[in-house]
Motif scaffolding. Structure first.
Motif, PDB file in Angstrom:
ATOM      1  N   ALA A   1       0.760  -1.176   0.211  1.00 15.49           N
ATOM      2  CA  ALA A   1      -0.141   0.005  -0.105  1.00 15.49           C
ATOM      3  C   ALA A   1       0.809   1.334  -0.083  1.00 15.49           C
ATOM      4  O   ALA A   1       0.505   2.133  -0.406  1.00 15.49           O
ATOM      5  N   LEU A   2       2.110   1.046   0.607  1.00 16.10           N
ATOM      6  CA  LEU A   2       2.979   2.454   0.756  1.00 16.10           C
ATOM      7  C   LEU A   2       4.160   2.241  -0.179  1.00 16.10           C
ATOM      8  O   LEU A   2       5.096   2.945  -0.131  1.00 16.10           O
ATOM      9  N   ARG A   3       4.035   1.334  -1.274  1.00 18.29           N
ATOM     10  CA  ARG A   3       5.166   1.265  -2.140  1.00 18.29           C
ATOM     11  C   ARG A   3       4.475   1.308  -3.539  1.00 18.29           C
ATOM     12  O   ARG A   3       4.535  -0.001  -4.135  1.00 18.29           O
ATOM     13  N   PRO A   4       3.995   2.315  -3.982  1.00 12.55           N
ATOM     14  CA  PRO A   4       3.641   2.508  -5.367  1.00 12.55           C
ATOM     15  C   PRO A   4       4.380   1.970  -6.592  1.00 12.55           C
ATOM     16  O   PRO A   4       5.639   1.893  -6.382  1.00 12.55           O
ATOM     17  N   VAL A   5       3.812   1.126  -7.491  1.00 10.93           N
ATOM     18  CA  VAL A   5       4.299   0.642  -8.584  1.00 10.93           C
ATOM     19  C   VAL A   5       3.899   1.342  -9.928  1.00 10.93           C
ATOM     20  O   VAL A   5       2.510   1.747  -9.969  1.00 10.93           O
ATOM     21  N   PHE A   6       4.898   2.029 -10.803  1.00  8.89           N
ATOM     22  CA  PHE A   6       4.230   2.690 -12.026  1.00  8.89           C
ATOM     23  C   PHE A   6       4.833   1.751 -12.978  1.00  8.89           C
ATOM     24  O   PHE A   6       5.843   1.441 -13.285  1.00  8.89           O
ATOM     25  N   LEU A   7       3.746   1.742 -13.831  1.00  5.26           N
ATOM     26  CA  LEU A   7       3.802   0.742 -14.994  1.00  5.26           C
ATOM     27  C   LEU A   7       3.849   1.771 -16.405  1.00  5.26           C
ATOM     28  O   LEU A   7       2.923   2.222 -16.643  1.00  5.26           O
ATOM     29  N   LEU A   8       4.891   1.650 -17.168  1.00  4.60           N
ATOM     30  CA  LEU A   8       4.892   2.684 -17.985  1.00  4.60           C
ATOM     31  C   LEU A   8       4.712   1.874 -19.540  1.00  4.60           C
ATOM     32  O   LEU A   8       5.510   1.007 -19.684  1.00  4.60           O
ATOM     33  N   PRO A   9       3.783   2.247 -20.339  1.00  5.30           N
ATOM     34  CA  PRO A   9       3.681   1.809 -21.667  1.00  5.30           C
ATOM     35  C   PRO A   9       4.800   2.273 -22.467  1.00  5.30           C
ATOM     36  O   PRO A   9       5.324   3.284 -22.443  1.00  5.30           O
ATOM     37  N   GLY A  10       5.547   1.116 -23.178  1.00  5.07           N
ATOM     38  CA  GLY A  10       6.764   1.521 -24.100  1.00  5.07           C
ATOM     39  C   GLY A  10       6.410   1.584 -25.606  1.00  5.07           C
ATOM     40  O   GLY A  10       5.168   1.290 -25.888  1.00  5.07           O
ATOM     41  N   ASN A  11       7.152   1.117 -26.328  1.00  2.87           N
ATOM     42  CA  ASN A  11       6.985   1.341 -27.962  1.00  2.87           C
ATOM     43  C   ASN A  11       6.778  -0.055 -28.195  1.00  2.87           C
ATOM     44  O   ASN A  11       5.978  -0.221 -29.091  1.00  2.87           O
ATOM     45  N   HIS A  12       6.896  -1.148 -27.451  1.00  2.00           N
ATOM     46  CA  HIS A  12       6.376  -2.559 -27.948  1.00  2.00           C
ATOM     47  C   HIS A  12       4.933  -2.555 -27.250  1.00  2.00           C
ATOM     48  O   HIS A  12       4.261  -3.335 -28.038  1.00  2.00           O
ATOM     49  N   ASP A  13       4.564  -2.085 -26.150  1.00  2.44           N
ATOM     50  CA  ASP A  13       3.434  -1.995 -25.662  1.00  2.44           C
ATOM     51  C   ASP A  13       2.599  -0.764 -25.077  1.00  2.44           C
ATOM     52  O   ASP A  13       2.409  -0.315 -24.128  1.00  2.44           O
ATOM     53  N   PRO A  14       2.457   0.079 -26.604  1.00  4.29           N
ATOM     54  CA  PRO A  14       2.278   1.470 -26.318  1.00  4.29           C
ATOM     55  C   PRO A  14       0.598   1.413 -25.761  1.00  4.29           C
ATOM     56  O   PRO A  14      -0.014   0.477 -25.883  1.00  4.29           O
ATOM     57  N   LEU A  15       0.343   2.550 -25.239  1.00  2.00           N
ATOM     58  CA  LEU A  15      -1.093   2.945 -24.867  1.00  2.00           C
ATOM     59  C   LEU A  15      -1.693   3.203 -25.971  1.00  2.00           C
ATOM     60  O   LEU A  15      -2.029   4.255 -26.385  1.00  2.00           O
ATOM     61  N   LEU A  16      -2.581   1.966 -26.482  1.00  2.00           N
ATOM     62  CA  LEU A  16      -3.894   2.366 -27.601  1.00  2.00           C
ATOM     63  C   LEU A  16      -4.883   1.914 -26.866  1.00  2.00           C
ATOM     64  O   LEU A  16      -4.960   1.188 -25.898  1.00  2.00           O
ATOM     65  N   PRO A  17      -5.848   2.326 -27.648  1.00  2.00           N
ATOM     66  CA  PRO A  17      -7.283   2.480 -27.197  1.00  2.00           C
ATOM     67  C   PRO A  17      -7.700   0.779 -26.739  1.00  2.00           C
ATOM     68  O   PRO A  17      -8.419   0.466 -26.000  1.00  2.00           O
ATOM     69  N   ASP A  18      -6.916  -0.123 -27.663  1.00  2.00           N
ATOM     70  CA  ASP A  18      -7.260  -1.463 -27.458  1.00  2.00           C
ATOM     71  C   ASP A  18      -6.115  -2.268 -26.664  1.00  2.00           C
ATOM     72  O   ASP A  18      -6.111  -3.604 -26.996  1.00  2.00           O
ATOM     73  N   SER A  19      -5.336  -1.579 -26.062  1.00  2.00           N
ATOM     74  CA  SER A  19      -4.167  -2.273 -25.626  1.00  2.00           C
ATOM     75  C   SER A  19      -4.364  -2.872 -24.204  1.00  2.00           C
ATOM     76  O   SER A  19      -5.416  -2.459 -23.734  1.00  2.00           O
ATOM     77  N   ILE A  20      -3.269  -3.505 -23.903  1.00  2.80           N
ATOM     78  CA  ILE A  20      -3.536  -4.224 -22.407  1.00  2.80           C
ATOM     79  C   ILE A  20      -3.353  -2.773 -21.384  1.00  2.80           C
ATOM     80  O   ILE A  20      -4.104  -2.949 -20.343  1.00  2.80           O
ATOM     81  N   TRP A  21      -2.815  -1.735 -21.687  1.00  2.69           N
ATOM     82  CA  TRP A  21      -3.090  -0.647 -20.772  1.00  2.69           C
ATOM     83  C   TRP A  21      -4.354   0.112 -20.775  1.00  2.69           C
ATOM     84  O   TRP A  21      -4.396   1.287 -19.908  1.00  2.69           O
ATOM     85  N   ALA A  22      -5.188   0.024 -21.711  1.00  2.00           N
ATOM     86  CA  ALA A  22      -6.283   0.803 -21.842  1.00  2.00           C
ATOM     87  C   ALA A  22      -7.159   0.721 -20.477  1.00  2.00           C
ATOM     88  O   ALA A  22      -7.169  -0.222 -19.949  1.00  2.00           O
ATOM     89  N   ARG A  23      -7.920   1.868 -20.132  1.00  2.00           N
ATOM     90  CA  ARG A  23      -8.727   1.814 -19.083  1.00  2.00           C
ATOM     91  C   ARG A  23      -9.846   0.832 -19.190  1.00  2.00           C
ATOM     92  O   ARG A  23     -10.255   0.737 -20.392  1.00  2.00           O
ATOM     93  N   GLY A  24      -9.916   0.197 -18.283  1.00  2.00           N
ATOM     94  CA  GLY A  24     -10.998  -0.881 -18.336  1.00  2.00           C
ATOM     95  C   GLY A  24     -10.646  -2.367 -19.045  1.00  2.00           C
ATOM     96  O   GLY A  24     -11.279  -3.042 -18.937  1.00  2.00           O
ATOM     97  N   SER A  25      -9.508  -2.367 -19.145  1.00  2.17           N
ATOM     98  CA  SER A  25      -8.639  -3.668 -19.673  1.00  2.17           C
ATOM     99  C   SER A  25      -8.755  -4.608 -18.304  1.00  2.17           C
ATOM    100  O   SER A  25      -8.965  -4.280 -17.223  1.00  2.17           O
TER     101      SER A  25
END
Lengths: 389, 1122
Positions: free
Chosen positions: A90-114
């Motif tokens: 709870a006190l150690r946040p983890v930040f996951l950044l989309p890269g060029n292999h897994d960019p933030l696209l509407p249908d990607s794994i990172w999209a909100r609601g995935s």
């Protein structure tokens, strides 16, 4: 000498990148080899997060290319979720950044609601804003900019605001892209080598290339660091298999400590003599090696047969494990020395010796393709002849 | 190859013959001279001789009326195909015929060839080393070869085979066939193992036809598929990389172009700003300069006025001096005039004294009148000159007033213009504000419209999502149904398959079934049972599986015929089973049946079938079930895939809807903003702007904002200009008022009324004064002339007195004139003084009325304002061309163009950057590297596999070659079994026969003796016959070809003949042997002789043929001496 109070570390980070979960290795013909290497990318997560716990870092920065494709199958993201869920940080946040292999696209794994997003604990943050600005402990702030396409020409650090006058917070940046300091580097998401200075960052965490290094190599303040892939992915990756531990003191001085986490060591060997091959066979550290072995030697029939046996020992068969963890064998250079083959076939019946002689003549023709076929046939005859006797 | 049937007609001694041959040993027996050997000859003719050749003429029937010789031979080749050759050996061409027909079953034949082609086909079929008919250099006579002699050798030349070899063959086919047939005998076991292993590998890699295997499971296909798949992947990635590279390059280029356009735009903006600034500065400078000039002129005018005042005052002072001097001189002149008057009066007195006459008096009167007139004229002249001067001065003042009026008019005009300009600028500003509002409305409308469209799209996306989801559910349901059916079918198939034996067992059962059938077929031959009853008993008899007697009471004799088996049950006393056939075959059959009961029946029972064929049918049915199962699963997968695709599409539509919902909310906000504006008009504008309406509208807003700012600047300038004009007008008004007052004062001094046209009046006054002066001057001249005339009338005394008087008068006049002149001068000076004082006063008043301090202040300010521009590089560069409004307009056009270009570049770059989301970037490049490596590896593996396969094939071929080319010895191969039999025959006396590689007999090995060909030569005729026969039999056995032995053992003793009898029966198990003999007992037992034409013995493996029954010769048949 005791350190001054201002030397107290006020922020500890674990910086990792380029997990490439789900990456396949078609260059390895044997399925079990490819599977080992692919699976290793999942296995290393346990060591990365374990390291974060051991050092009690304040945050974990994962700087892109965490998946090999934008929409990986559940078998690749579920283990990550499992690793995170069981931590209860709870006190150690983890930040996951989309890269060029897994960019933030509407249908990607990172999209909100995935499904992944829904399964992540609340202290795991997917960087889906440009920039994402999040306060950290120790009067620090993180600015992170995701990749939103597989290729791009803008420097993502340009989206990080410059340090305002009077802002004395520890400013951490996190982006994914290529710096200009590498030979033949591609210009996808180009990152200025002076971005950390321009933007007033105390540490710039980046991901993309797979070896640990500072950018530029000689500069330590403020540091711009590629931690590299935690498990190497190719033979030409220098200093791969690490993560970066980052310590920041009250004076905003940053210390970076690389930590090895990889299981596999990738190695290339060239074998030119039987002695080298025997020595290699005798090594005891091969089980965690990904070995590219190039054999180039011309040996008489008995040694050729021995070489075949040694190579089989190293590579393994369907029925038994090889001594090398993962072997990529290039054996086209293993040549049968045919001029003395008759010596080793002298006890063969006349008819077989006639065949040996004929094949040897063909093995000495100038057509290399025919010669290679004849040479192989000669070796088969030698081995079959001995076996049949 | 074996012969099935021979039909001969009119062939040498045979009139007709029809012989059906068994597959094993055939013994054709009959007395000499019956035509038995002719049968062998007929076979040779059918197989080797072309009708119409010289050889054929030998077959003419011995009796001329027998017709054309004709032979029909039916044979079966090694592939169990039937061939029927029919040849007619007539002398004429029409009678010489050949016909070849073929059949699969020996019943239905179809034509294959005729004429010459028959023999070509036959020789190819036989492979005996006989060349094709008619070939160049072909030998005449009966075509022959080593194998023809071995298999169809003539009766008269039994042992000649020992001297023959394959070397004499006309074609290589015989040698090839022998080599293949004897290869099995030739192989060294070591060599054979190697060859077998190599062959296994070759079989794994290649088809029997030598092609690489391409079927399922083929390593080549696997390797090729891998290479193909990786190649396709590689190509795909290459395309991806190229596409990505092109897109990235395009983006890079467009970004560079955009940056360049931005720089150009910035440059144009800077240039425009500089120009505008310079232009504004130049305008300001011009205005400042004008202001300075006006202020300078104003101060200069004041200075001029001050100078004029000073000058006027100086003139007034001077005139005061003149007046004072004139007064003094007038006083002096008055005194002088008084004394002169006195002198005149004295002179007149003297004159009167001198003249005293009336005429003189008249003249004096006239002269006095003239002089008076002249004095008046002088006064008039002075007055006229005064008027003239006053008019001229008034005219000058009037001109000044006029100039001041004109200046005022101009200032007012300027003011009006400035006001008009300000109003125009205000109108432009109002218009610009309106335009800006419209542009902003266009943007708002466009955004609202886009948001509205997005909202509609969201609705459509929701509908599509629902549709796709419904479709997905339907597909899922269908897939579930298919899967359920597949599971049911699979369970059914699994259960059924569990009851079936595995393929290997099935094959064994089928083999067993076949072997039983063959074993049963090999039994039989027929027998009869004679039952002689002596009483009544219940009898049950079955023959060959059929009940022929059941429950019948036997009383008497009953003869039963059976082919293979019979069973006889007599009451409950006895059950007899009788089975025909040789004991070993029966035992074999029993073993097979036992095996059948143990090994096959349980499985058949378990499978619920009775015969192996039913197993096959069940297996076929299961295969069909499997296929259906596969199809069902495939259908299910297909439906699942389609369901997943539909679900994915629905999810995508949901995501799109979610993204578009925000637009819908935005639409309502924007709609509220739009209010009651004319949306149709706005829509027209948006439509007119085209697809890039947003950028265009934004650009329009920017342009209108700039226009508004520009209009505001212009309005400010106009306001400043109007204020300046107002100031100038006020200034001119003051000047005009003062000038007019001065002019009116001057006119008033001239007696002009106010309001009259002062200019015309002044001109008139001036003209009148000048006219009057001219008139006075003319009159003065007349008066002077008249006075002269008067003077000339006086006398010398008088004249002298007169002269005195005159001189006195002249002196007086001169004094008077001088005084008058002085008075005039004084008056004029006074007038001048008054005028000068008036003018000085007017000027002073005007000067005092002017705001000199304000003018000086303005001048100072104007100087200060103008001094700013002295150091301004924009406007003070020496020689710098002036910046005009056109320059600014041109710069504005350049900036607009640069902005347009920039917008275009940005739009292109944005569009191109959008494509970045569709390409792979560094990831796909990285994957390409890995894929290329994988492809190269797959290629290398494929190549390695091909090399390995080719190596195995090369090894196999090389082994065959060395085997073929003499590394194996056909003679040695054949000699081994021949020698073995020979040793057995001779009880070890002869241990071996040596044959050369062409199968020519070279020598005989004799036990305990050195091998020598002499021994071979020294053998008895009988032994040589036996050796030759063994050699022939062995060759036939290896070739599995029919052989005809025409009484070849006539010199053999009974013991060896018995050995041969057994050997012949043994050989005949696999090879058809036709023995033609006149001594049947050499080969048959006493009871074997045929009771009819033919009799099959030993389960059909031996056929006894009575030649006398099957051959009808011409003429009387020979009779046996028995």
């Amino acid at each position: 000498m005791s350190p001054a109070p201002e030397d107290d570390v006020v922020l500890k980070l674990l910086h990792t990148a380029d997990w490439h979960l789900g990456r396949r290795f078609p260059g390895f013909v044997r399925e079990d080899a490819e599977r080992k290497l692919t699976r290793a990318r999942v296995d290393v997560l346990e060591r990365i997060f374990g390291l974060a716990e051991r050092y009690e870092v304040d945050a974990v920065l994962c700087a892109g290319d965490l998946f090999d494709v934008p929409s990986p199958l559940p078998e690749w993201w579920e283990p990550l979720v499992e690793q995170l869920v069981k931590r209860n940080w709870a006190l150690r946040p983890v930040f996951l950044l989309p890269g060029n292999h897994d960019p933030l696209l509407p249908d990607s794994i990172w999209a909100r609601g995935s499904k992944l997003r829904n399964a992540l604990p609340p202290w795991v943050h997917v960087v889906d804003a440009s920039p994402l600005e999040v306060p950290l402990v120790g009067n620090a702030v993180l600015y992170a900019v995701p990749c939103t396409s597989k290729a791009g020409q803008r420097d993502p650090t340009e989206l990080i605001p410059k340090r305002a006058a009077g802002d004395d917070r520890i400013r951490i940046g996190m982006v994914h892209g290529s710096t200009f300091d590498m030979k033949d580097c591609q210009t996808d998401f180009p990152i200025s080598r002076d971005a950390a200075i321009d933007r007033g960052l105390d540490y710039l965490a980046i991901g993309d290339t797979h070896g640990f290094r500072f950018v530029p190599a000689e500069r330590r303040e403020p540091p711009t660091v590629y931690p590299g892939a935690p498990e190497p992915t190719a033979f030409d990756e220098k200093d791969a298999g690490k993560v970066a531990l980052v310590f920041v003191n009250r004076r905003r001085k940053v210390t970076v400590q690389p930590e090895a986490v990889a299981t596999w060591t990738w190695e290339e060997r060239h074998i030119a003599t039987m002695a080298e091959l025997r020595d290699l066979r005798a090594r005891t550290d091969l089980d965690r090696r990904v070995l590219r072995l190039r054999v180039e030697m011309c040996v008489p029939a008995p040694e050729y047969e021995e070489a075949e046996r040694l190579l089989e020992d190293l590579e393994g068969t369907v029925a038994k494990h090889g001594r090398v963890g993962v072997l990529q064998l290039e054996r086209a250079g293993l040549v049968l020395e045919t001029s003395s083959i008759d010596v080793y076939c002298k006890d063969f019946p006349d008819v077989l010796r006639s065949a040996v002689e004929r094949l040897r003549e063909q093995a000495n023709t100038e057509d290399p393709a025919r010669a290679k076929v004849a040479e192989r046939a000669l070796f088969h005859l030698y081995r079959l002849g001995r076996k049949a006797s | 190859m074996r012969f099935v049937k021979l039909v001969v007609k009119s062939f040498q001694a045979i009139e007709s013959a029809e012989i059906e041959l068994g597959r094993g040993l055939n013994v054709l027996y009959g007395p000499n001279d019956l035509g038995k050997s002719t049968v062998a000859s007929a076979i040779r003719a059918a197989l080797l001789v072309m009708p119409g050749t010289a050889e054929a003429s030998r077959y003419r029937p011995w009796f001329a009326d027998g017709g054309a010789p004709e032979v029909t031979l039916t044979l079966v080749d090694d592939d169990d195909r039937y061939w029927r050759v029919k040849k007619s050996f007539g002398a004429s061409g029409a009678q010489a015929k050949s016909d070849l027909a073929t059949s699969k079953d020996g019943v239905a034949f179809v034509h294959d060839s005729d004429g010459r082609a028959v023999d070509e086909q036959l020789r190819k079929l036989l492979g005996w080393g006989i060349p094709s008919p008619g070939g160049k250099g072909a030998p005449r006579g009966l075509p022959t070869s080593f194998l023809a002699n071995v298999l169809l050798g003539e009766q008269s030349n039994v042992e000649s085979i020992l001297a023959q070899s394959t070397e004499g063959d006309g074609a290589s086919s015989g040698k090839e066939r022998l080599r293949k047939a004897l290869a099995g005998l030739a192989e060294d076991p070591w060599f054979k193992r190697v060859l077998t292993e190599a062959q296994k590998k070759v079989d794994a890699y290649f088809t029997p036809a030598g092609q690489r295997k391409r079927g399922k499971g083929s390593p080549f296909i696997q390797a090729s598929d891998l290479v193909k798949a990786r190649g396709e992947k590689l190509d795909e990635l290459r395309r991806g990389v190229e596409e990505s590279r092109a897109v990235e390059e395009n983006v890079r280029t467009l970004r560079e172009r955009s940056l360049a356009a931005r720089e150009a735009c910035d440059e144009a903006t800077r240039e425009l700003a500089t120009l505008r600034q310079a232009y504004a500065r130049a305008a300001e400078r011009t205005r400042a300069e004008e202001k300075l000039a006006r202020a300078t002129a104003e101060v200069e005018a004041l200075d001029q006025r001050a100078n004029e005042v000073a000058e006027a005052e100086r003139e007034a002072k001077r005139l005061e001096g003149v007046v004072a001097s004139a007064a003094e001189r007038v006083v002096e002149a008055s005194a002088l005039a008084v004394s002169a008057e006195e002198a005149v009066r004295a002179a007149e007195d003297a004159l009167r004294a001198a003249a005293g006459e009336d005429g003189a008096r008249q003249r004096e009167v006239n002269r006095a009148n003239l002089q008076r007139e002249r004095a008046e004229l002088a006064t008039k002249k002075v007055e006229a000159e005064k008027r003239r001067d006053a008019a001229a001065a008034a005219q000058k003042l009037a001109q000044s007033a006029k100039d001041a009026g004109e200046e005022k008019t101009r200032a007012l005009e300027d003011l009006a213009n400035a006001q008009s300009g300000e109003e125009g600028a205000r109108a432009v500003l109002t218009e610009a504000e309106g335009d800006l509002a419209l542009a902003r409305s266009i943007v708002a409308y466009g955004q609202w419209h886009a948001a509205e469209a997005a909202a509609n799209h969201a609705l459509a996306a929701r509908d599509r999502a629902e549709s796709e989801r419904a479709r997905s559910k339907a597909k899922e349901a269908a897939a579930s149904e298919y899967e359920a059916r597949a599971i049911s079918l699979e369970a059914e198939a699994t259960a059924a398959r569990a009851l079936l034996p595995d393929p290997a067992l099935t094959k064994r059962i089928e083999d067993l079934f076949q072997r039983i059938a063959m074993a049963e077929a090999s039994l039989g031959g027929g027998f009869s049972i004679v039952l002689k009853g002596t009483g009544k008993a219940a009898l049950h008899v079955t023959t060959d599986g059929e009940q022929v007697v059941g429950g019948t009471m036997l009383d008497g004799k009953l003869v039963l015929e059976a082919d293979k088996m019979a069973s006889v049950g007599i009451a409950d006393l006895l059950d007899v089973e009788i089975v025909a056939g040789a004991a070993e075959k029966r035992h074999e059959l029993e073993r097979l049946r036992e095996r059948w009961a143990n090994e096959a029946l349980p499985f058949l029972k378990r499978a619920g079938v009775e015969a192996p064929l039913a197993l096959r049918e069940k297996k076929t049915a299961l295969d069909a079930l499997d296929a259906k199962l596969v199809q069902l699963r495939s259908d299910a997968r297909q439906h699942r895939t389609e369901a997943a695709a539909a679900e994915a599409a629905a999810t995508l539509e949901d995501q799109r809807r979610a993204m578009l919902d925000a637009s819908a909310r935005e639409a309502s906000v924007l709609e509220a903003k739009l209010g009651a504006q004319d949306r149709a008009l706005l829509a027209q504008y948006v439509e007119r702007l085209g697809p890039q309406w947003k950028e265009q509208a934004d650009a329009l807003v920017s342009a209108k904002e700039e226009s508004l700012a520009d209009a505001r600047g212009k309005l400010e300038n106009a306001r400043s200009a109007r204020e300046m004009a107002q100031y100038r007008a006020a200034d001119a008004e003051k000047l005009d008022t003062s000038a007019r007052a001065a002019a009116e004062g001057a006119l008033a001094a001239l007696g002009q009324r106010k309001g009259k046209s002062p200019a015309g009046a002044l001109v008139k006054l001036l003209d009148e004064a000048r006219t009057e002066l001219d008139t006075v001057a003319a009159r003065v001249l007349v008066v002077d002339t008249e006075l002269g005339a008067l003077e000339r009338e006086a006398s010398e005394k008088v004249n002298a007195a007169k002269a005195n008087v005159e001189r006195a008068e002249a002196s007086r006049d001169a004094a008077m004139a001088g005084r008058a002149g002085l008075v005039q001068i004084q008056e004029a000076a006074r007038a001048d003084l008054q005028r000068a004082l008036g003018r000085a006063e007017a000027l002073r008043k005007a000067l005092e009325g002017a705001d000199r301090a304000g003018s000086e202040q303005r001048l100072a300010e104007a100087k200060e304002a103008f001094a700013v521009y002295a150091s301004d590089s924009l406007v003070s560069r020496p020689g710098a061309p002036g910046i005009t409004a056109d320059d600014v307009t041109a710069a504005e056009a350049r900036e607009a163009e640069a902005k347009s270009k920039l917008d275009e570049c940005k739009a292109e770059a944005s569009h191109a950057e959008g494509a970045l989301t569709k390409v792979g970037g560094a990831g796909v490049r990285d994957e390409l590297l890995r894929s290329r490596e994988a492809y190269d590896l797959a290629k290398e593996r494929q190549h390695d596999l091909e090399v390995d396969a080719d190596a195995w094939r090369l090894l196999r071929e090389t082994l065959e070659e060395v085997e073929k080319e003499g590394s194996t010895h056909l003679g040695k191969s054949l000699a081994a079994p021949v020698s073995s039999r020979l040793a057995d025959l001779s009880r070890g006396r002869y241990s071996g026969l040596r044959l050369d590689q062409h199968l020519r007999a070279e020598a005989m090995d004799v036990a305990a003796a050195k091998a020598s060909d002499d021994v071979l030569e020294a053998l008895s005729v009988g032994t040589r016959d036996q050796v030759a026969t063994l050699l022939r039999l062995t060759v036939a056995e290896q070739l599995k070809s029919a052989i005809v032995l025409d009484d070849h053992l006539v010199h053999t003793d009974p013991e060896r003949l018995e050995w041969f009898r057994d050997t012949l029966r043994s050989v005949a198990l696999g090879t058809q042997v036709i023995v033609i003999t006149c001594r049947p007992h050499d080969y048959l037992g006493a009871f074997d002789l045929s009771q009819g034409a033919t009799r099959d013995l030993a389960g059909g493996m031996m056929r006894v043929i009575d030649a006398t029954k099957v051959i009808r010769r011409f003429g009387p048949a020979p009779t046996s001496r028995r």
